[in-house]
Design an enzyme around this catalytic site. Structure first.
Site, PDB file in Angstrom:
ATOM      1  N   TYR A 145     -20.230  45.401 -40.553  1.00  0.00           N
ATOM      2  CA  TYR A 145     -19.150  45.415 -39.573  1.00  0.00           C
ATOM      3  C   TYR A 145     -19.752  45.730 -38.215  1.00  0.00           C
ATOM      4  CZ  TYR A 145     -14.751  46.476 -37.215  1.00  0.00           C
ATOM      5  OH  TYR A 145     -13.686  46.488 -36.337  1.00  0.00           O
ATOM      6  N   ASP A 240     -27.597  47.672 -34.862  1.00  0.00           N
ATOM      7  CA  ASP A 240     -26.293  48.292 -34.628  1.00  0.00           C
ATOM      8  C   ASP A 240     -26.323  49.672 -35.289  1.00  0.00           C
ATOM      9  OD1 ASP A 240     -23.706  49.167 -34.565  1.00  0.00           O
ATOM     10  OD2 ASP A 240     -22.810  47.280 -35.232  1.00  0.00           O
ATOM     11  N   LYS A 268     -19.564  55.485 -32.072  1.00  0.00           N
ATOM     12  CA  LYS A 268     -19.049  56.630 -32.836  1.00  0.00           C
ATOM     13  C   LYS A 268     -19.757  57.966 -32.623  1.00  0.00           C
ATOM     14  CE  LYS A 268     -17.123  53.752 -36.464  1.00  0.00           C
ATOM     15  NZ  LYS A 268     -17.640  52.473 -36.896  1.00  0.00           N
TER      16      LYS A 268
HETATM   17  C1  LIG Z   1     -17.284  51.211 -36.259  1.00  0.00           C
HETATM   18  C2  LIG Z   1     -18.402  50.264 -36.004  1.00  0.00           C
HETATM   19  C3  LIG Z   1     -18.379  49.383 -34.914  1.00  0.00           C
HETATM   20  C4  LIG Z   1     -17.172  49.269 -34.005  1.00  0.00           C
HETATM   21  O1  LIG Z   1     -16.944  50.430 -33.285  1.00  0.00           O
HETATM   22  P1  LIG Z   1     -15.483  50.703 -32.636  1.00  0.00           P
HETATM   23  O2  LIG Z   1     -15.687  51.932 -31.825  1.00  0.00           O
HETATM   24  O3  LIG Z   1     -14.555  50.863 -33.784  1.00  0.00           O
HETATM   25  O4  LIG Z   1     -15.152  49.521 -31.815  1.00  0.00           O
HETATM   26  C5  LIG Z   1     -19.486  48.597 -34.684  1.00  0.00           C
HETATM   27  N1  LIG Z   1     -20.556  48.662 -35.472  1.00  0.00           N
HETATM   28  C6  LIG Z   1     -20.635  49.491 -36.534  1.00  0.00           C
HETATM   29  C7  LIG Z   1     -21.869  49.556 -37.358  1.00  0.00           C
HETATM   30  C8  LIG Z   1     -19.550  50.307 -36.833  1.00  0.00           C
HETATM   31  O5  LIG Z   1     -19.604  51.092 -37.915  1.00  0.00           O
END
Ligand SMILES: *Cc1c(COP(=O)(O)O)cnc(C)c1O
Length: 428
Positions: A145, A240, A268
Site C-alpha cells: 500500500y 516507502d 506516519k
Molecule cells: C499508510 C501508508 C501510506 C499512506 O499514508 P497516509 O498518511 O495514509 O496517506 C503510504 N505508504 C505506506 C507504506 C503506508 O503504510
C-alpha cells in the site's frame, strides 16, 4: 435502540459519513461485520471508548504511535507550539530543523520536502522520479500500500485488499497501464520484467519491509537485487518507509538490509500522531522539483510548525531513550506466547515479526508474499478479533494488518493480552 453510546454514535456517523468511517480500513468489513467502536481518547498503551471501556491498543493508529497515545513530550510540544501559531505560510525554523534532523539521520537523504501525508509523499516521489528519468512506468508489489493516489491504487493491499478489491473503480486506464504490480520477494519476476520493459521504467517502488499485507520481511538479497536492477536499467529505487522508518531503529529499515535507495517516502511515524509526511533522497534527483526544477509539488499545510514540533519532540525521545530493544523483547514475548497458545489449541498459525511489529496469519507455512498473506483464514481471524475486542484488546480490524508493540507497552499489558488470547484461541 442502540446497545451502547458507541453504537449510537456510529449510527449518527453512518448517516453523514460514507460507511460511518473516514478511512475504509476502520470499518469492520474485513472481520465479518460488527459495529466499529467509537474511541474517545488514548493514553499510553490504552484506548478508551465513549462508554468508558479501556483497551490495550496494538493498532497504534496503523503505525504512527511509536510512543503510544498522548506522550507527555509530544503533548507538551504541541501545546507550546499551538500558542505560537499553527501555520505561517512562510519558511519556519522548525520545518528546517526537522528537515536537517531527517537528513542527518537517514542514510542517503540529502534533500527532503515535507508534506502532510504518506499519500502525498509517495505521489510526489513517483512524480519526480518520472520527471527525472523522463519515463512513466512504475514497478510496485502486489498487496503493498502506497497511499490512495490514482496510480498507487493499482494492485494495492492493506485496506484495499481488506474490502476485497485489487484495483478500485475510478482509476483511468491510462494511469493503470503505467503501473505494474509484481509479487513481493520474487526477484526473478522483477528481473524478467526489467529485461523486457526496463527502458520504460521510472522507478521500482517498494516497502523495504512489507507492512500492508501484514508484515513480510524481504528475503536475503531481494532489496539488493532491486537496487542492482534499478541501477542497471537507469531507473530509480524508491523505499516507502511510511510505516517502517523509526519503527525498528532510530532511522530507516532499509539500513538493516544494507541498501540505500535513490528516494525515500516517510509519513506516519515522523509526525508523532499529527499529519506529517516527507519525501527525499539524492539532491540531484530532488533538484527536479520546483522552484529549482521542471516538476511540481506543493502544500498549503506542508512543513507546518505544529506537526514539525511534534515530530521533532518524538524523534528526540526516540534518540534519547532508544526504546527499540525493549519493543523487540516484548514483541518476542507476545509472539512466542501467541504461537504457543495456538499450537496447544490446534490452530494453524504463521507469525512474521520484526522488532515489536508482527502479523499473526491464520495459515500454515511461511508467508513471503501477498498470495501467502491472503491464505490467512478470514473467518478464524474474525472470530479471534471479536473475542480479543470483547476482552479489551484492540487490533486493526483486518487479517492483513500488523500488531504494533510500542515504547509504552510493558510486561503487564503483554501478560493481560495473553490471558485474553488464551480464551480467544480456546473458543476457536
Ligand atoms: C499508510 C501508508 C501510506 C499512506 O499514508 P497516509 O498518511 O495514509 O496517506 C503510504 N505508504 C505506506 C507504506 C503506508 O503504510
Amino acid at each position: 435502540m442502540p446497545a451502547s453510546a458507541s453504537d449510537s454514535w456510529f449510527l449518527r456517523a453512518r448517516a453523514v459519513i460514507p460507511g460511518g468511517v473516514n478511512s475504509p480500513s476502520r470499518s469492520f468489513q474485513g472481520i465479518g461485520g460488527g459495529t466499529p467502536v467509537v474511541m474517545v481518547r488514548g493514553r499510553g498503551a490504552y484506548l478508551e471508548d465513549v462508554d468508558g471501556r479501556r483497551y490495550i491498543d496494538y493498532q497504534a493508529a496503523y503505525g504512527p504511535l511509536v510512543l503510544g497515545h498522548a506522550h507527555p513530550a509530544v503533548t507538551e510540544a504541541i501545546r507550546r507550539q499551538a500558542g505560537e501559531g499553527t501555520l505561517t505560510g512562510a519558511p519556519h525554523p522548525l520545518e528546517i530543523e526537522l528537515a536537517e534532523r531527517l537528513c542527518e539521520t537517514i542514510e542517503g537523504l540529502q534533500q527532503v520536502r515535507l508534506v502532510s501525508t504518506g499519500t502525498e509523499a509517495v505521489m510526489s516521489a513517483v512524480r519526480i522520479a518520472r520527471a527525472y528519468t523522463g519515463r512513466n512506468r512504475v514497478v510496485k508489489f502486489r498487496g503493498a500500500y502506497h497511499g490512495h493516489s490514482d496510480a498507487m491504487l493499482v494492485d494495492a493491499g492493506s485496506g484495499v485488499g481488506t474490502v476485497g478489491m485489487t484495483t478500485p473503480a475510478g482509476i483511468p486506464a491510462g494511469v493503470e497501464q503505467d503501473v505494474t504490480g509484481l509479487p513481493y520477494n520474487d526477484l526473478a519476476a522483477v528481473t524478467e520484467f526489467m529485461e523486457q520493459h526496463g527502458d520504460a521504467v521510472a522507478a521500482i517502488l517498494v516497502e523495504p519491509v512489507e507492512g500492508n499485507m501484514g508484515l513480510v520481511e524481504p528475503e536475503a538479497g531481494f532489496l539488493a537485487g532491486l537496487a542492482e536492477l534499478a541501477r542497471a536499467h537507469a531507473a530509480l529505487l524508491i523505499f516507502d518507509e511510511v510505516i517502517t522508518a523509526f519503527r525498528f531503529r532510530y532511522g530507516v529499515a532499509g539500513f538493516l538490509y544494507g541498501v540505500t535507495p535513490d528516494l525515500y517516502c516517510l509519513g506516519k511515524t515522523i509526525g508523532g500522531g499529527l499529519p506529517q509526511g516527507a519525501y527525499g533522497g539524492r539532491a540531484e534527483v530532488m533538484a527536479a522539483v520546483a522552484p529549482i526544477g521542471p516538476s511540481y509539488q506543493a502544500g498549503t499545510l506542508a512543513g507546518n510548525p505544529l506537526a514539525a514540533r511534534a515530530g521533532l519532540a518524538l524523534l528526540d525521545v526516540l534518540r534519547q531513550e532508544n526504546p527499540y530493544p525493549e519493543m523487540e523483547r516484548l514483541g518476542k514475548l507476545l509472539h512466542e506466547g501467541l504461537v504457543e497458545q495456538a499450537s496447544r489449541h490446534g490452530i494453524p498459525v504463521s507469525l512474521n515479526r520484526l522488532g515489536g511489529m508482527f502479523t499473526l496469519f491464520f495459515t500454515e507455512g511461511v508467508v513471503r508474499d501477498y498470495d501467502g498473506a491472503l491464505r490467512s483464514d478470514a473467518k478464524r481471524f474474525a472470530r479471534f478479533y471479536h473475542a480479543l475486542l470483547a476482552g479489551g484488546v484492540y487490533l486493526a480490524p483486518s487479517r492483513l494488518e500488523c500488531w504494533f508493540v510500542s515504547a509504552v507497552h510493558t510486561e503487564r499489558e503483554i501478560a493481560r493480552t495473553l490471558e485474553v488470547s488464551e480464551q480467544a484461541f480456546a473458543a476457536l
